[in-house]
Design a protein around this motif. Structure first.
Motif, short mmCIF file in Angstrom:
data_model
loop_
_atom_site.label_atom_id
_atom_site.label_comp_id
_atom_site.label_asym_id
_atom_site.label_seq_id
_atom_site.Cartn_x
_atom_site.Cartn_y
_atom_site.Cartn_z
N SER A 233 38.81 49.92 40.98
CA SER A 233 39.01 49.63 39.56
C SER A 233 40.51 49.68 39.31
O SER A 233 41.10 50.74 39.17
N MET A 234 41.14 48.50 39.25
CA MET A 234 42.57 48.42 38.97
C MET A 234 42.73 48.35 37.46
O MET A 234 43.05 47.30 36.88
N HIS A 235 42.43 49.49 36.83
CA HIS A 235 42.43 49.52 35.37
C HIS A 235 43.80 49.22 34.78
O HIS A 235 43.90 48.66 33.69
N THR A 236 44.86 49.57 35.48
CA THR A 236 46.21 49.27 34.99
C THR A 236 46.71 48.00 35.67
O THR A 236 47.02 48.01 36.86
N VAL A 237 46.77 46.94 34.90
CA VAL A 237 47.25 45.66 35.42
C VAL A 237 48.78 45.67 35.52
O VAL A 237 49.37 45.03 36.38
N LYS A 238 49.42 46.43 34.62
CA LYS A 238 50.87 46.61 34.66
C LYS A 238 51.19 48.00 34.14
O LYS A 238 50.77 48.34 33.04
N PRO A 239 51.89 48.85 34.90
CA PRO A 239 52.40 48.61 36.25
C PRO A 239 51.28 48.64 37.29
O PRO A 239 50.35 49.44 37.19
N LEU A 240 51.38 47.77 38.25
CA LEU A 240 50.38 47.64 39.30
C LEU A 240 50.52 48.77 40.31
O LEU A 240 51.62 49.25 40.58
N ASP A 241 49.39 49.18 40.88
CA ASP A 241 49.40 50.24 41.88
C ASP A 241 49.81 49.65 43.23
O ASP A 241 48.98 49.33 44.08
N THR A 242 51.11 49.51 43.41
CA THR A 242 51.61 48.91 44.65
C THR A 242 51.45 49.85 45.84
O THR A 242 51.36 49.38 46.99
N ASP A 243 51.40 51.15 45.60
CA ASP A 243 51.14 52.08 46.71
C ASP A 243 49.78 51.80 47.33
O ASP A 243 49.62 51.80 48.56
N LEU A 244 48.79 51.57 46.47
CA LEU A 244 47.45 51.25 46.98
C LEU A 244 47.47 49.91 47.72
O LEU A 244 46.88 49.78 48.80
N LEU A 245 48.14 48.92 47.15
CA LEU A 245 48.21 47.61 47.81
C LEU A 245 48.87 47.71 49.18
O LEU A 245 48.47 47.04 50.13
N ASP A 246 49.88 48.57 49.28
CA ASP A 246 50.55 48.75 50.57
C ASP A 246 49.60 49.20 51.67
O ASP A 246 49.76 48.83 52.84
N THR A 247 48.59 50.00 51.30
CA THR A 247 47.64 50.50 52.31
C THR A 247 46.73 49.41 52.83
O THR A 247 46.10 49.58 53.88
N LEU A 248 46.64 48.28 52.13
CA LEU A 248 45.74 47.20 52.54
C LEU A 248 46.38 46.24 53.52
O LEU A 248 45.69 45.47 54.19
N ILE A 249 47.70 46.27 53.62
CA ILE A 249 48.40 45.28 54.43
C ILE A 249 48.19 45.49 55.94
O ILE A 249 47.87 44.52 56.65
N PRO A 250 48.32 46.71 56.45
CA PRO A 250 48.26 46.87 57.92
C PRO A 250 46.94 46.44 58.56
O PRO A 250 46.96 45.89 59.67
N ASP A 251 45.79 46.69 57.90
CA ASP A 251 44.53 46.36 58.58
C ASP A 251 44.19 44.87 58.49
O ASP A 251 43.32 44.38 59.23
N GLY A 252 44.85 44.14 57.60
CA GLY A 252 44.64 42.69 57.52
C GLY A 252 43.27 42.27 57.05
O GLY A 252 42.90 41.08 57.16
N LYS A 253 42.48 43.19 56.50
CA LYS A 253 41.12 42.84 56.06
C LYS A 253 41.16 42.00 54.78
O LYS A 253 42.11 42.07 53.99
N PRO A 254 40.12 41.18 54.54
CA PRO A 254 40.11 40.30 53.36
C PRO A 254 40.20 41.08 52.05
O PRO A 254 39.73 42.22 51.95
N ILE A 255 40.78 40.40 51.06
CA ILE A 255 40.92 40.98 49.72
C ILE A 255 40.42 39.96 48.70
O ILE A 255 40.79 38.78 48.75
N ILE A 256 39.59 40.42 47.78
CA ILE A 256 39.14 39.60 46.66
C ILE A 256 39.56 40.31 45.38
O ILE A 256 39.41 41.53 45.26
N THR A 257 40.11 39.56 44.43
CA THR A 257 40.36 40.12 43.11
C THR A 257 39.41 39.47 42.11
O THR A 257 39.04 38.30 42.26
N VAL A 258 39.03 40.25 41.09
CA VAL A 258 38.06 39.77 40.09
C VAL A 258 38.56 40.17 38.71
O VAL A 258 38.93 41.33 38.49
N GLU A 259 38.54 39.21 37.77
CA GLU A 259 39.01 39.52 36.43
C GLU A 259 38.35 38.62 35.40
O GLU A 259 37.96 37.49 35.68
N GLU A 260 38.24 39.14 34.19
CA GLU A 260 37.72 38.39 33.04
C GLU A 260 38.92 37.78 32.32
O GLU A 260 39.25 38.12 31.19
N HIS A 261 39.57 36.86 33.01
CA HIS A 261 40.85 36.30 32.57
C HIS A 261 41.06 35.01 33.34
O HIS A 261 40.49 34.82 34.42
#
Length: 325
Positions: A233-261
């Motif tokens: 739940s990325m409840h804060t769209v700004k500022p974005l949780d870039t620390d969390l995003l950084d953890t997703l880069i090394p494993d290279g697994k797929p990422i899907i984002t979903v928004e009512e926008h």
């Protein structure tokens, strides 16, 4: 039927987030007379009628005049009040955008802008009443925190954080009753995503009321294909949780984002911009409203049409994971 599905999956049903907003604001106002609600003919839709009855000296009604709404709230904030400006999100972030930019953000007035009936909550009223632009326009304004809570827990926490923060904040709420998504995770902080389901095969990052269909899709993938997805739940769209995003880069697994926008300028593009500037090579897909004339219908019908649903999200995950449909 929806309630039955939630009960089968063991999720506790809550209230509409904007109801929880009103109840939380009322509780805060009882202890702090500096809290003022400012409404634009929206105390009914904002669930603030009891607030006004209990605290008549702490609510200001400006009528259908959203620019005045923001200007009055900014004036109150500059005089030391904790102003919550409440209006339908579609009008708040369009008609009064100049006041938001100049009177609130540029002037650093601690106004909490509350966009109610957000996204496609107004359903069949059509595009004029849909707020599919608000993330995009507010992300482009400096000094603005943007928060879209997923459930009642996040909503209560977000209102309390906003009241204590002394900074400009935009809170986005919908009309639909929401389940409690993870009662064991009681960590909430602006700018930090909340993991509501853990897995290691892919990550689904959603915000607001789209977190629940993302959770449903993850549960379905696990039950039917043994695929385990992390749901954020990325409840804060700004500022974005870039620390969390950084953890997703090394494993290279797929990422899907979903928004009512709209897919332009929202959560997905914010994540993609950060990830790929950091060199990420993950397969990536944004689910949202495409750049077209939006179909008309209920929120559920619009979600289903655009794949913001258990089936739509799960199917996209299978495409990225190369699982036969």
């Amino acid at each position: 039927m929806e309630l039955d599905i939630i009960e089968e999956k063991g999720l506790k049903m809550g209230k509409a987030n904007q109801e929880v907003f009103a109840e939380t604001l009322e509780a805060l106002a009882a202890a702090d007379r500096d809290i003022i609600a400012v409404t634009s003919d929206s105390r009914g839709s904002g669930k603030l009628v009891p607030f006004g009855q209990k605290f008549p000296s702490q609510i200001v009604e400006v009528g259908i005049a959203e620019q005045n709404l923001v200007g009055v709230a900014a004036g109150l904030a500059s005089a030391g009040k904790k102003a919550f400006a409440v209006s339908p999100a579609c009008f708040l972030t369009a008609r009064s955008l100049e006041q938001i930019k100049n009177d609130v953000a540029y002037s650093d007035n601690p106004v909490t802008l509350v966009g109610i009936s957000a996204g496609v909550s107004y359903g069949a009223l059509g595009t004029t009443h849909h707020s599919l632009h608000d993330f995009a326009v507010l992300r482009a304004i400096n000094n603005m925190i943007i928060v879209a809570p997923a459930d009642n827990f996040e909503t209560e926490q977000a209102v309390r954080f906003a009241a204590a923060l002394n900074k400009p904040v935009y809170l986005r709420f919908g009309k639909k009753a929401m389940p409690f998504l993870n009662e064991s995770n009681h960590e909430f902080e602006f700018g930090k995503g909340r993991i509501v389901k853990e897995g290691n095969d892919l990550t689904i990052i959603a915000t607001g009321e789209t977190v629940y269909p993302a959770w449903q899709a993850a549960k379905f993938l696990e039950d039917t294909h043994g695929v385990k997805a992390t749901v954020v739940s990325m409840h804060t769209v700004k500022p974005l949780d870039t620390d969390l995003l950084d953890t997703l880069i090394p494993d290279g697994k797929p990422i899907i984002t979903v928004e009512e926008h709209m897919v332009n300028g929202g959560l997905g593009e914010a994540c993609a911009s950060y990830l790929f500037q950091k060199g990420a090579r993950n397969a990536f897909h944004i689910i949202g409203i495409p750049d077209e004339y939006t179909v008309t219908g209920s929120q559920g019908e619009i979600f289903s049409h655009y794949g913001i649903s258990q089936a739509g999200i799960a199917n996209q995950a299978k495409v990225l994971l190369k699982i036969n449909q």
